[in-house]
Write a protein that holds these residues in place. Structure first.
Motif, mmCIF file in Angstrom:
data_model
loop_
_atom_site.group_PDB
_atom_site.id
_atom_site.type_symbol
_atom_site.label_atom_id
_atom_site.label_comp_id
_atom_site.label_asym_id
_atom_site.label_seq_id
_atom_site.Cartn_x
_atom_site.Cartn_y
_atom_site.Cartn_z
ATOM 1 N N SER A 1 11.142 29.973 -5.209
ATOM 2 C CA SER A 1 10.191 28.867 -5.341
ATOM 3 C C SER A 1 10.511 27.996 -6.544
ATOM 4 O O SER A 1 9.669 27.220 -6.976
ATOM 5 N N PRO B 1 13.401 25.294 -8.119
ATOM 6 C CA PRO B 1 14.668 24.568 -7.891
ATOM 7 C C PRO B 1 15.772 25.025 -8.850
ATOM 8 O O PRO B 1 16.923 25.153 -8.446
ATOM 9 N N ALA C 1 13.663 19.523 -1.991
ATOM 10 C CA ALA C 1 12.726 18.408 -2.135
ATOM 11 C C ALA C 1 12.568 17.982 -3.590
ATOM 12 O O ALA C 1 12.025 16.927 -3.877
ATOM 13 N N SER C 2 13.061 18.795 -4.492
ATOM 14 C CA SER C 2 12.838 18.494 -5.913
ATOM 15 C C SER C 2 13.846 17.481 -6.435
ATOM 16 O O SER C 2 14.775 17.094 -5.736
ATOM 17 N N GLN C 3 13.658 17.095 -7.671
ATOM 18 C CA GLN C 3 14.527 16.117 -8.296
ATOM 19 C C GLN C 3 15.896 16.719 -8.623
ATOM 20 O O GLN C 3 16.028 17.925 -8.751
ATOM 21 N N PRO C 4 16.901 15.859 -8.786
ATOM 22 C CA PRO C 4 18.266 16.385 -8.994
ATOM 23 C C PRO C 4 18.452 17.136 -10.318
ATOM 24 O O PRO C 4 17.763 16.884 -11.295
ATOM 25 N N ILE C 5 19.388 18.074 -10.273
ATOM 26 C CA ILE C 5 19.802 18.847 -11.440
ATOM 27 C C ILE C 5 21.320 18.988 -11.337
ATOM 28 O O ILE C 5 21.846 19.080 -10.235
ATOM 29 N N ILE D 1 19.864 16.706 -16.659
ATOM 30 C CA ILE D 1 18.686 16.445 -15.828
ATOM 31 C C ILE D 1 18.648 14.926 -15.682
ATOM 32 O O ILE D 1 18.301 14.208 -16.625
ATOM 33 N N PRO D 2 19.037 14.404 -14.506
ATOM 34 C CA PRO D 2 19.149 12.958 -14.359
ATOM 35 C C PRO D 2 17.811 12.237 -14.504
ATOM 36 O O PRO D 2 16.761 12.795 -14.180
ATOM 37 N N PRO E 1 15.059 9.275 -13.418
ATOM 38 C CA PRO E 1 14.654 8.903 -12.071
ATOM 39 C C PRO E 1 15.599 7.859 -11.478
ATOM 40 O O PRO E 1 16.013 6.929 -12.158
ATOM 41 N N GLY E 2 15.951 8.034 -10.223
ATOM 42 C CA GLY E 2 16.816 7.071 -9.552
ATOM 43 C C GLY E 2 18.297 7.341 -9.770
ATOM 44 O O GLY E 2 19.147 6.700 -9.166
ATOM 45 N N THR F 1 18.255 15.620 -3.872
ATOM 46 C CA THR F 1 16.903 15.464 -3.344
ATOM 47 C C THR F 1 16.939 15.107 -1.866
ATOM 48 O O THR F 1 17.567 14.130 -1.474
ATOM 49 N N THR F 2 16.282 15.941 -1.069
ATOM 50 C CA THR F 2 16.140 15.623 0.350
ATOM 51 C C THR F 2 14.669 15.786 0.707
ATOM 52 O O THR F 2 13.915 16.391 -0.029
ATOM 53 N N GLU F 3 14.298 15.276 1.846
ATOM 54 C CA GLU F 3 12.893 15.357 2.250
ATOM 55 C C GLU F 3 12.507 16.810 2.431
ATOM 56 O O GLU F 3 13.275 17.599 2.957
ATOM 57 N N SER G 1 11.179 19.928 4.184
ATOM 58 C CA SER G 1 11.126 20.194 5.636
ATOM 59 C C SER G 1 9.771 20.759 6.032
ATOM 60 O O SER G 1 9.108 21.376 5.213
ATOM 61 N N ASP H 1 7.787 19.732 -8.602
ATOM 62 C CA ASP H 1 8.922 20.588 -8.258
ATOM 63 C C ASP H 1 8.611 22.065 -8.451
ATOM 64 O O ASP H 1 9.163 22.912 -7.757
ATOM 65 N N ILE I 1 8.349 26.445 -0.686
ATOM 66 C CA ILE I 1 8.236 27.703 -1.428
ATOM 67 C C ILE I 1 7.744 28.801 -0.498
ATOM 68 O O ILE I 1 7.187 28.516 0.557
ATOM 69 N N ALA J 1 13.277 10.563 1.225
ATOM 70 C CA ALA J 1 14.729 10.648 1.132
ATOM 71 C C ALA J 1 15.410 10.091 2.369
ATOM 72 O O ALA J 1 14.886 10.158 3.473
#
Lengths: 507, 709
Positions: free
Chosen positions: A225, A227, A328-332, A399-400, A402-403, A503-505, A507, B176, B280, B480
């Motif tokens: 749970s 990212p 679904a979370s932000q990029p790392i 940690i990028p 936003p965008g 980051t993807t939608e 599911s 997140d 999750i 996305a």
């Protein structure tokens, strides 16, 4: 001085000059690390247990640490997570603590094991299994578990610690080591000896299968749970193809489902002999007192052969490895480069490299990505991941903002790494690394528990706790050429693993 | 005779054994006898109050060559206006990163890191802190920087920008981690959505924060009479006192005292709340209600109650984790706050399937606290344990000083903790039940669950009426981008068709630069305005826009990496969020899209047919190289773009923007939009292009960042 100062207040500059002299003069005797070393004593018992004592009479407290030279990397194949599960088991007590009837309980536990064994064997028949039998064995197991539960005095070990004013009762399993610790008011140090020695002398692995359920929740919390957790597990799996640093430490769910109590007992016998343990008692105690307590309580631990180091050595990478986690979370972003173990001669140079490249706001990676290009909100580097006893990874991360994508940050980090490889560090930069290392070391000395953990760690890794105090000398001896050589050897494309969250939608 | 001899021999033998040396046998835990605890009096700092009201606490400690400073600032986020949530936190961080009158933030970073020292500041909900740490020989340096940062921060725009970006990244990432979501939403249930103790920043509130806001916040609320500064370590008190006086005595006392943190009115009623996260497999659960304020006479009994409930040997751990195996993490506590009331909570996390079971198990333990007095064993653990661990309240100097400052700040006596200890000593099992009955309102529990509802074993509604909480982040980026290979192929085909309809890819490729002049009618709630726009694009990624407004001319330049704006003789750097917007703007430019249509650096996915502006259209979704997204609608008959839809910066913060293209006109061999209508929150624009120059004259110098920046 005081007189001049009063006059000086009217004119700012004079006041400033006076202030400078108020605090500036360093003490005649500069800080001498050997003064700390003098408070450390070490001895060994005939059964191989090593004991380190750090006397500190500032407050009537004592911090006690046990370092077992065993970790996730030692998990047997098919039984990932076992080292960590055993750590949980070490809080379940002994034949005296945690039960109201040791003999009956032992029988009841065998019944649980038998039922679980049958369930396990049938389940592993997979498509040929008899599902009715599986259900029946599961029922039998749950009943046996309930019966065994009648002999349990729940969490008695933890309760005893807490009622005696113990704080910070905890343990941690890493890839290299398992560490157990808690602190007590110093007049109760004997309690630590009684409890700690008993759990490594005569542990009873009770409530095993239920505790594995707890560990599964821990896995869900830390990995499934999270990212970061997901990325780290995937990343390590890709970076290491041979060495167990690439295998899940908390364990794969399918392995956890099938762990047996028998395996845990076997694991304990192999890895928890006294020669594989180092303990440290730090605080308001006397060496003679600790010697007597060690002999009395730990003397009864039976000698066992010291387990061998792992023989598997991660072979060199033949090409860059990559893994992208869709979430679904932000990029790392994580980037790792294979590097030697901490005991290698280049360790200090690698620490220095991490310092300049990525620790602090003036480091190359932070300055470029966060301050200058503004494409990350956090970025840096650290010298060792996931552990350091064996060859491991030098890491850079971002940690990028936003965008911004992980790929954007990767490009810039690699640019900074190339620049770093091609320019020698200046004398100024080198002296700054040393200044930071010194401040770091002195600050570490400020915590009893922190010191205790460091001492047992160094004793285990080098066979000599004094090595902690040698770190400063090693850093001082590092040259710019050393750092450049190491950078060119380690920070190459072939040697690199890149992991990212995209980051993807959801599911 | 013989028997006597035997007896004597036996006696001698026994004595010999006894005298052989101390026989150290391991004792059973319950048989260990403990010597009395070494008494060490807690450290006593020296207190000095300056004329301007600032209070100093000094404590010498020469064990290690370290000096530590810790200032407690009596201000917090509760002081910020609701339209600018995040102001206090940003002020707290930029105070340090944004430089001072004496040195820039970067210079301070260099200075500190070169000597392995640190100075950090932050502002929280009701208090803030400024701390510094260094080896003895650098004490003066960090004191000087600390004082400078407290008294003369300049809040560089650059670092404000960075802080805003960090805040926005935090907002983008706030869903997140399920614990973050659950904790945040639970606090809102307890304190109220708008309460300063629960509200959180949004993109709009962050965007609204200006440098002037920070300057004002600092001036109004970071004042000497509301600051306590503790110093401990390797120094001489006389010298340090003088140095502190020199740095702080002439700081003028502030004029207005800050308002006190607001009270909380709480309505006890049960609720069941759910926030969905489908990525999750474990639910995060908080159960509870409002807590108490420090000074409550029930504090000692509550300490014991909390210890019975929580901890390694507590009821929650024993039942929910050990017996039932439902959780790894489980804990609970009734807390007392110094400024705002605390919270009573029970926290746990369990796999999705057992969510309802875990909630019921926790509720059972809460109810049990009110009816079942602790056993003798439980009292031993909870009460004796706390008393035996009392010594740990004094084992570090920083902790002792921090506590003393808080007691002083809130008007508690210095020996308050000792008074509490005396209270705990008297607590009986009946007291524990009584306080549980007074304090734990299990008929009015608020439950907050963040989890994957479809995978719950029992539905949450089994427990009552569920209030679903929407955690969508307002103004967040669009969903996305996803596309099948077929969609991408068809998308590329449609873009090429559209390019054809507007003059052909070859012609667009020839267009290296373009200058267009337009008349813009800008309509806002306050009224309408006529503007002149001259827009120069040098493809692919540079632009220079001159906007003629009734107030004067505004010039905006972007050269691909840097942007700046000139207005009324002032030049400033483009903030990073505007730069991002600009990049996306230029990526959407039709000329650029068409000129690269054969080998695009973007992805275009055909998403079927739709209606736009009353006409049938082909819908295309784009993702650009920078990660920007937009939707384009192509007229189903002509294939020329009929409109574009995207998210960008609007006067009301990030929001949806739609451009409708009403007319096309020829410009050389190209057909370009000649009349466009743009709609966004708070504003509409009608743009009529009057001329297009496909070979504009311009100078490279125009795209070079001015030296002054």
């Amino acid at each position: 001085m005081i007189h001049k100062f009063k006059v000086g207040l009217a004119t700012g500059s004079l006041a400033a000059a006076c202030i400078l002299t108020l605090l500036a003069a360093p003490k005649a005797n500069a800080f001498d690390i050997t003064s700390i070393e003098q408070r450390v004593t070490e001895f060994a018992l005939p059964n191989g247990l090593r004991v380190i004592v750090l006397e500190d009479h500032t407050a009537p407290v004592v911090s006690c640490v046990t370092w077992a030279d065993v970790g996730d990397a030692d998990d047997p194949k098919g039984a990932t997570g076992l080292a960590h599960v055993f750590e949980h088991m070490a809080f379940k007590g002994t034949s005296e603590i945690g039960t109201n009837n040791a003999k009956s309980e032992a029988k009841a536990l065998e019944a649980v094991d038998a039922a679980f064994g049958k369930w396990r064997t049938e389940t592993l028949k997979a498509h040929l299994a008899d599902t009715a039998l599986i259900r029946a064995y599961r029922e039998e197991m749950l009943k046996a578990q309930e019966a065994a539960g009648a002999f349990v005095v729940t969490n008695e070990f933890g309760k005893i610690v807490e009622e005696n004013g113990g704080v910070g009762l905890n343990a941690g399993t890493g890839y290299d080591q398992t560490v157990y610790f808690f602190s007590l008011p110093s007049n109760r140090v004997e309690l630590w000896f009684a409890l700690e020695s008993s759990r490594f002398h005569d542990p009873v692995i009770r409530e095993f299968y239920k505790e594995v359920d707890v560990v599964k929740e821990e896995r869900r919390m830390r990995i499934e749970s999270s990212p970061f957790g997901k990325l780290m597990e995937e990343f390590l799996g890709v970076a290491f193809k041979a060495h167990p640093y690439g295998v899940s430490g908390v364990g794969h769910m399918s392995d956890l489902n099938m762990l047996t109590r028998e395996e845990a007992i076997k694991f304990f016998k192999t890895y928890y002999g006294p020669s594989n343990l180092v303990i440290c008692i730090a605080g308001d105690v006397q060496v003679e007192q600790i010697k007597k307590l060690s002999e009395t309580y730990f003397g009864r631990l039976k000698s066992a052969p010291k387990p061998q180091r792992l023989s598997t050595v991660e072979p060199p990478q033949l090409g860059e490895r990559r893994v992208e986690v869709e979430d679904a979370s932000q990029p790392i972003l994580m980037i790792g480069y294979h590097r030697p173990a901490e005991t290698h001669a280049d360790n200090a140079a690698l620490s220095a490299m991490a310092d300049i490249l990525g620790q602090g706001r003036t480091s190359r990676i932070y300055k470029r990505l966060v301050k200058q290009d503004k494409i990350a909100v956090q970025a840096g580097a650290f010298p060792s991941f996931p552990a350091s006893k064996y060859p491991n990874l030098f890491m850079a991360y971002a940690i990028p903002s936003p965008g911004v994508t992980a790929a954007d940050c990767e490009k810039v980090i690699l640019e900074e790494i190339e620049k770093f490889k091609n320019e020698l560090l200046t004398a100024d930069e080198l002296s700054q690394i040393k200044a930071r290392k010194k401040a770091e070391l002195v600050n570490q000395l400020n915590s009893l528990q922190g010191m205790a953990i460091q001492l047992v760690g160094y004793e285990t890794a080098y066979g000599d706790w004094r090595h902690l105090f040698k770190e400063l000398d090693l850093i001082n001896a590092v040259t710019a050429e050393d750092i450049q050589r190491v950078a060119k050897e380690v920070l190459t494309g072939t040697n690199r693993t890149v992991g990212s969250v995209r980051t993807t939608e959801a599911s | 005779m013989k028997t006597l001899a035997i007896r004597l021999t036996a006696l001698v033998a026994l004595c010999a054994l006894a005298l052989a040396g101390p026989v150290w046998a391991q004792k059973k835990v319950k048989d260990i006898a403990y010597p009395p605890l070494n008494q060490m009096s807690p450290p006593q700092p020296e207190k000095v109050t300056l004329e301007n009201g600032m209070t100093l606490y000094l404590l010498e400690d020469h064990t290690l060559p370290l000096v530590n400073f810790q200032a407690l600032l009596n201000c917090g986020a509760y002081l910020e206006p609701p339209t600018k949530v995040g102001l206090a936190e940003i002020t707290g961080s930029v105070m340090r990163t944004g430089g001072t009158v004496r040195a820039t933030g970067d210079q301070i970073d260099e200075q500190l890191e070169s000597i392995g020292a640190s100075v950090e500041t932050e502002i929280g909900l009701t208090t803030g802190s400024a701390s510094a740490n260094a080896l003895t020989e650098h004490a003066e340096t960090i004191l000087s920087i600390l004082a400078d940062v407290l008294r003369n921060p300049v809040f560089e725009e650059d670092k404000l920008d960075l802080a805003k970006t960090e805040q926005k990244a935090g907002i983008a990432r706030r869903n997140d981690d399920p614990f973050d979501v659950n904790n945040r939403e639970f606090r809102k249930l307890i304190y109220g959505n708008e309460s300063p103790y629960a509200r959180h920043a949004e993109y709009a509130t962050i965007d609204a924060i200006t440098r002037e806001d920070m300057v004002k916040f600092h001036r109004d609320f970071v004042q000497p009479q509301s600051i306590q500064l503790a110093v401990w370590g390797d120094f001489s008190s006389a010298d340090m006192k003088a140095a502190l006086q020199a740095r702080f005595a002439d700081w003028p006392r502030g004029e207005q005292p800050a308002p006190a943190p607001p009270e909380v009115t709480y309505d006890f009623k049960p609720s069941l709340n759910y926030a969905e996260k489908t990525d999750i497999n474990q639910s995060n659960i908080f159960i509870g209600h409002i807590g108490g304020k420090m000074g409550d006479p029930d504090y000692p009994a509550t300490i014991v109650m909390n210890a019975v409930l929580s901890g390694f040997g507590g009821r929650l751990f024993g039942e929910v984790r050990t017996k039932l195996g439902l959780a790894y993490a489980v804990s609970g506590s009734y807390t007392f706050g110094f400024d705002q009331p605390g919270v009573f909570y029970v926290f746990t996390s369990t796999k999705s399937e057992t969510t309802v079971d875990a909630i019921e198990a926790c509720k059972k333990q809460i109810a049990r606290m009110k009816t079942e007095p602790p056993t003798a064993d439980e009292m031993k653990r909870a009460k004796d344990g706390w008393l035996n661990a009392f010594v740990f309240n004094f084992d570090t100097k920083g902790e002792v000083l921090g506590r003393l400052m808080t007691y002083d700040r809130k008007g508690f006596p210095a020996d308050y903790l000792q008074q509490i200890k005396a209270g705990v000593e008297k607590v009986t099992p009946q007291d524990v039940v009584a306080v549980a009955q007074r304090k734990l309102n299990d008929g009015a529990l608020q439950i907050m669950v963040t989890g994957n509802g479809p995978e719950f074993g029992k539905p949450l509604s089994d427990l009552g009426e569920v209030n679903v909480i929407d955690i969508t982040i307002p103004g967040a980026a669009a969903a996305a981008f996803t596309a099948t290979p077929e969609e991408l192929a068809r998308g590329k085909e449609l873009v090429l068709k559209s390019a054809e309809a507007c003059g052909g890819v070859a012609q667009f490729k020839k267009t290296e630069a373009m200058q267009r002049v337009a008349k813009v009618t800008l309509t806002m709630p306050q009224g309408a305005m006529e503007l002149g726009l001259t827009s120069l694009n040098v493809f692919p990624a540079s632009s220079r826009q001159v906007i003629k407004t009734p107030m004067g001319e505004q010039i905006m330049v972007f050269n691909g990496t840097e942007g700046w704006m000139e207005m009324m003789g002032q030049t400033k750097l483009m903030p990073s969020d505007e730069k991002t917007d600009m990049v996306k703007d230029l990526e959407r430019n039709l000329v650029r899209l068409f000129q690269t249509a054969e080998a695009p650096d973007y992805q275009a996915a055909a998403k079927g047919q739709d209606t736009f502006n009353g006409k049938p259209v082909e819908k295309l979704m784009f993702q650009t190289a920078s990660g920007g997204q937009f939707t384009m609608f192509l007229d189903a008959k002509t294939f020329r773009p009929a409109g574009v839809h995207f998210t960008g910066n609007t006067p009301a913060g990030p929001g949806e923007i739609t451009e409708t293209i009403f007319e096309y006109a020829a410009a050389g061999k190209l057909w370009l939009p000649s009349r466009v209508h743009r709609e966004e929150a708070g504003m509409t624009m009608d743009i009529v292009y009057t001329s297009t120059d496909l070979k504009p004259k311009y100078s490279e110098v125009e795209f070079q960042k001015p030296d002054s920046l």
